[in-house]
Design an enzyme around this catalytic site. Structure first.
Site, short mmCIF file in Angstrom:
data_model
loop_
_atom_site.label_atom_id
_atom_site.label_comp_id
_atom_site.label_asym_id
_atom_site.label_seq_id
_atom_site.Cartn_x
_atom_site.Cartn_y
_atom_site.Cartn_z
N TYR A 1 -1.86 9.44 5.78
CA TYR A 1 -0.58 10.07 6.14
C TYR A 1 0.58 9.28 5.55
O TYR A 1 1.43 9.83 4.84
CB TYR A 1 -0.44 10.18 7.67
CG TYR A 1 1.00 10.43 8.11
CD1 TYR A 1 1.63 11.64 7.85
CD2 TYR A 1 1.74 9.43 8.77
CE1 TYR A 1 2.95 11.86 8.23
CE2 TYR A 1 3.05 9.65 9.15
CZ TYR A 1 3.66 10.86 8.88
OH TYR A 1 4.96 11.08 9.25
N THR B 1 9.40 8.63 7.29
CA THR B 1 8.93 7.87 8.45
C THR B 1 8.97 6.37 8.21
O THR B 1 8.91 5.92 7.06
CB THR B 1 7.46 8.31 8.74
OG1 THR B 1 6.89 7.41 9.68
CG2 THR B 1 6.58 8.27 7.49
N ASP B 2 9.03 5.62 9.30
CA ASP B 2 8.96 4.15 9.16
C ASP B 2 7.56 3.70 8.75
O ASP B 2 7.36 2.55 8.36
CB ASP B 2 9.39 3.47 10.47
CG ASP B 2 8.57 3.88 11.70
OD1 ASP B 2 7.66 4.70 11.57
OD2 ASP B 2 8.86 3.34 12.80
N GLU B 3 6.55 4.60 8.87
CA GLU B 3 5.17 4.19 8.57
C GLU B 3 4.98 3.83 7.09
O GLU B 3 4.00 3.17 6.74
CB GLU B 3 4.19 5.28 8.97
CG GLU B 3 4.28 5.58 10.45
CD GLU B 3 3.02 6.19 11.06
OE1 GLU B 3 2.00 6.28 10.36
OE2 GLU B 3 3.09 6.57 12.23
N LYS C 1 3.41 10.23 2.61
CA LYS C 1 4.86 10.24 2.83
C LYS C 1 5.55 9.27 1.86
O LYS C 1 6.63 9.54 1.34
CB LYS C 1 5.19 9.84 4.28
CG LYS C 1 4.77 10.84 5.34
CD LYS C 1 5.46 12.19 5.27
CE LYS C 1 6.91 12.16 5.65
NZ LYS C 1 7.50 13.53 5.69
P1 NAD Z 1 5.08 18.65 13.31
O1 NAD Z 1 3.66 18.40 12.93
O2 NAD Z 1 5.41 18.90 14.74
O3 NAD Z 1 5.66 19.89 12.48
C1 NAD Z 1 5.43 20.05 11.12
C2 NAD Z 1 5.82 21.48 10.77
O4 NAD Z 1 5.63 21.65 9.34
C3 NAD Z 1 4.98 22.56 11.46
O5 NAD Z 1 5.80 23.56 11.97
C4 NAD Z 1 4.09 23.09 10.34
O6 NAD Z 1 3.71 24.44 10.53
C5 NAD Z 1 4.98 22.90 9.12
N1 NAD Z 1 4.24 22.81 7.86
C6 NAD Z 1 3.15 22.05 7.60
N2 NAD Z 1 2.75 22.24 6.33
C7 NAD Z 1 3.61 23.13 5.78
C8 NAD Z 1 3.73 23.71 4.49
N3 NAD Z 1 2.87 23.43 3.51
N4 NAD Z 1 4.73 24.57 4.27
C9 NAD Z 1 5.61 24.89 5.25
N5 NAD Z 1 5.54 24.39 6.50
C10 NAD Z 1 4.56 23.51 6.75
O7 NAD Z 1 5.89 17.41 12.73
P2 NAD Z 1 7.13 16.61 13.30
O8 NAD Z 1 6.66 15.55 14.21
O9 NAD Z 1 8.15 17.57 13.74
O10 NAD Z 1 7.61 15.88 11.95
C11 NAD Z 1 8.56 16.49 11.07
C12 NAD Z 1 8.87 15.54 9.94
O11 NAD Z 1 9.38 14.32 10.45
C13 NAD Z 1 7.66 15.14 9.10
O12 NAD Z 1 8.06 15.08 7.76
C14 NAD Z 1 7.28 13.77 9.61
O13 NAD Z 1 6.66 13.01 8.61
C15 NAD Z 1 8.64 13.22 9.96
N6 NAD Z 1 8.67 12.20 11.02
C16 NAD Z 1 8.11 12.43 12.24
C17 NAD Z 1 8.24 11.48 13.25
C18 NAD Z 1 7.66 11.71 14.63
O14 NAD Z 1 7.67 10.79 15.45
N7 NAD Z 1 7.16 12.89 14.96
C19 NAD Z 1 8.92 10.29 13.00
C20 NAD Z 1 9.46 10.08 11.73
C21 NAD Z 1 9.35 11.04 10.75
O1 DAU Z 2 6.46 6.12 13.33
C1 DAU Z 2 6.73 7.46 13.00
C2 DAU Z 2 5.45 8.25 13.10
O2 DAU Z 2 5.17 8.40 14.50
C3 DAU Z 2 5.53 9.61 12.43
O3 DAU Z 2 5.71 9.42 11.05
C4 DAU Z 2 4.24 10.41 12.67
O4 DAU Z 2 4.34 11.69 12.12
C5 DAU Z 2 4.03 10.51 14.18
O5 DAU Z 2 2.81 11.17 14.44
C6 DAU Z 2 4.00 9.12 14.81
O6 DAU Z 2 2.84 8.39 14.38
P1 DAU Z 2 2.01 7.47 15.39
O7 DAU Z 2 0.66 7.28 14.86
O8 DAU Z 2 2.79 6.26 15.76
O9 DAU Z 2 2.02 8.47 16.67
P2 DAU Z 2 0.89 8.85 17.74
O10 DAU Z 2 1.57 9.61 18.82
O11 DAU Z 2 -0.31 9.44 17.11
O12 DAU Z 2 0.49 7.42 18.32
C7 DAU Z 2 1.45 6.55 18.90
C8 DAU Z 2 0.74 5.26 19.26
O13 DAU Z 2 -0.18 5.52 20.33
C9 DAU Z 2 -0.12 4.69 18.14
O14 DAU Z 2 -0.09 3.27 18.22
C10 DAU Z 2 -1.53 5.19 18.45
C11 DAU Z 2 -1.53 5.26 19.95
N1 DAU Z 2 -2.37 6.30 20.58
C12 DAU Z 2 -2.23 7.58 20.10
C13 DAU Z 2 -2.95 8.60 20.66
C14 DAU Z 2 -2.83 10.02 20.14
C15 DAU Z 2 -3.18 6.00 21.65
O15 DAU Z 2 -3.28 4.84 22.09
N2 DAU Z 2 -3.91 7.02 22.22
C16 DAU Z 2 -3.82 8.32 21.75
O16 DAU Z 2 -4.53 9.20 22.30
#
Ligand code: NAD
Ligand code: DAU
Length: 360
Positions: free
Chosen positions: A160, A135-137, A164
């Site tokens: 988190y 992630t970019d985080e 990562k």
């Molecule tokens: P998600 O929470 O929707 O899915 C995560 C999945 O991992 C789930 O199906 C869960 O059951 C599985 N899981 C959790 N712990 C596990 C374990 N110990 N063993 C096997 N499976 C397990 O997440 P997502 O948003 O699809 O993110 C997927 C990946 O991408 C993550 O590594 C996250 O850090 C990364 N990522 C997400 C975003 C985003 O915006 N969602 C952006 C950048 C990177």
């Molecule tokens: O940047 C990549 C990341 O994006 C991934 O690594 C994470 O797994 C993914 O969850 C996401 O993280 P964020 O914290 O950016 O996503 P989230 O959807 O939780 O929040 C997006 C933005 O919105 C953040 O600035 C917090 C804000 N927010 C979030 C929620 C849930 C609100 O203002 N209200 C809300 O209810």
């Protein structure tokens, strides 16, 4: 490519989109094994269509934990796995603030275990690939200008992102120390079908359709760089096929939006597809009228923005979905699949949401 690919966390948001993309849109002829623990965030039904079409032939679902070395070793041997793509993680920042333990367990120990299994089974093979999704985080928070590049120093600020960051360091260490052919992608915020409704866009959509307050943290000025999930999937596919071992690639949408802008765009998309006049829950209000400012997230990173120059230049990747097009497709999907969405929101999640939102 006719290999066997082990996708971990394939029942979650991006993993399920990735598996669908690989099996339907890339010409891949091999097998995909989906190893997922099915935590609150994973749903096997996210790949129901894929099970029907490819199940038992080219798609295999295995319930299991990436921390379970016995299981992972058996899978790598039994299916002759030569590509591992690790999506499995605990992913929600707010949850990591309330309870970091699972994040350490899966995101650090789990990745360590996967690396060890890959190293033991693959020995000195070079025709294999371990791709880690990150992630970019990990780069921390930007001020008003600048973007994260692959050389930006790590500065994670939530449990988190710290977990990562730790996993990214481990993955790179296995390349330098053991020569394991690894790649890493650090991606910005994804949106699209099958995202768990704890995340901003589906949560806001859910609330808006129900005529409930849309919670915006702080002043709504925090900025995220949005990318449609399929664009991320294509980037990962390119990296595992053409990316160079040992390299990291940043992936972003070049689509910075303040959270308030994102919510307003979502309200507009919703109005187009389900006009307020047809939604009795609104009681005559506009979707935007539901915006409710709530207490900020502790340590809330102010701004993320990704410089995707490297993957564009090296692998010819670029995002194909504009924000408004992607958002409308997302809203349309959620409205059709609202029954699916309701199922995702299990009882424990409802309880968690209730507790955390009454505290704000
Ligand atoms: P998600 O929470 O929707 O899915 C995560 C999945 O991992 C789930 O199906 C869960 O059951 C599985 N899981 C959790 N712990 C596990 C374990 N110990 N063993 C096997 N499976 C397990 O997440 P997502 O948003 O699809 O993110 C997927 C990946 O991408 C993550 O590594 C996250 O850090 C990364 N990522 C997400 C975003 C985003 O915006 N969602 C952006 C950048 C990177
Ligand atoms: O940047 C990549 C990341 O994006 C991934 O690594 C994470 O797994 C993914 O969850 C996401 O993280 P964020 O914290 O950016 O996503 P989230 O959807 O939780 O929040 C997006 C933005 O919105 C953040 O600035 C917090 C804000 N927010 C979030 C929620 C849930 C609100 O203002 N209200 C809300 O209810």
């Amino acid at each position: 490519m006719t290999k066997t690919m082990l996708v971990t966390g394939g029942a979650g948001f991006i993993g399920s989109n990735f598996i669908r993309f690989v099996l339907k849109k890339t010409g891949f002829k091999g097998r995909v094994i989906n190893l997922d623990k099915l935590t609150y965030a994973g749903l096997r039904e996210n790949l129901h269509d894929i099970e029907l079409r490819f199940g038992g032939k080219r798609y295999f679902f295995i319930k299991g934990d990436i921390c379970d070395s016995k299981k992972v070793n058996i899978i790598i041997k039994k299916y002759a796995v030569s590509v591992i793509v690790n999506f499995a993680a605990e992913t929600h920042v707010d949850r990591s603030i309330h309870g970091p333990k699972d994040f350490i367990e899966t995101n650090i120990n789990g990745v360590f275990n996967l690396l060890e299994c890959a190293r033991a089974n693959w020995k000195d093979r070079k025709d294999v690939r371990f791709h880690h999704i990150s992630t970019d985080e990990v780069f921390g928070s930007l001020v008003k200008t600048g973007r994260f590049t692959e050389t930006t120093p790590y500065d994670p600020r939530s449990p988190y992102s710290a977990s990562k960051a730790a996993s990214d360091h481990l993955v790179r260490a296995y390349f330098h120390t053991y020569g394991l052919p690894v790649t890493i992608s650090n991606c910005s915020n994804n949106y699209g079908p099958y995202q768990h409704p704890e995340k901003l866009i589906p949560l806001a959509l859910f609330k808006a359709v129900a005529g409930e307050g849309i919670p915006v943290y702080g002043d709504g000025g925090n900025t995220r760089d949005w990318l449609f999930v399929e664009d991320h999937c294509r980037a990962v596919w390119l990296i595992i096929n053409k990316g160079k071992a040992g390299k990291t690639y940043n992936v972003g949408g070049n689509c910075e939006k303040k959270n308030l802008e994102t919510i307003k765009a979502l309200c507009l998309a919703l109005e187009k597809i389900r006009p307020r006049a047809k939604n009795p829950a609104l009681k005559g209000r506009r979707y935007e009228d539901l915006i409710t400012f709530v207490k900020d997230r502790p340590g809330h990173d102010r701004r993320y923005a990704i410089d995707s120059g490297k993957i564009k230049k090296a692998l010819g990747w670029k995002p194909l979905f504009g924000f408004n097009k992607g958002l409308e497709a997302t809203v349309a999907w959620y409205l059709v699949y609202s029954a699916h969405l309701k199922k995702t929101v299990d009882a424990s999640y409802r309880a968690w949401l209730k507790k955390n939102y009454t505290e704000r």
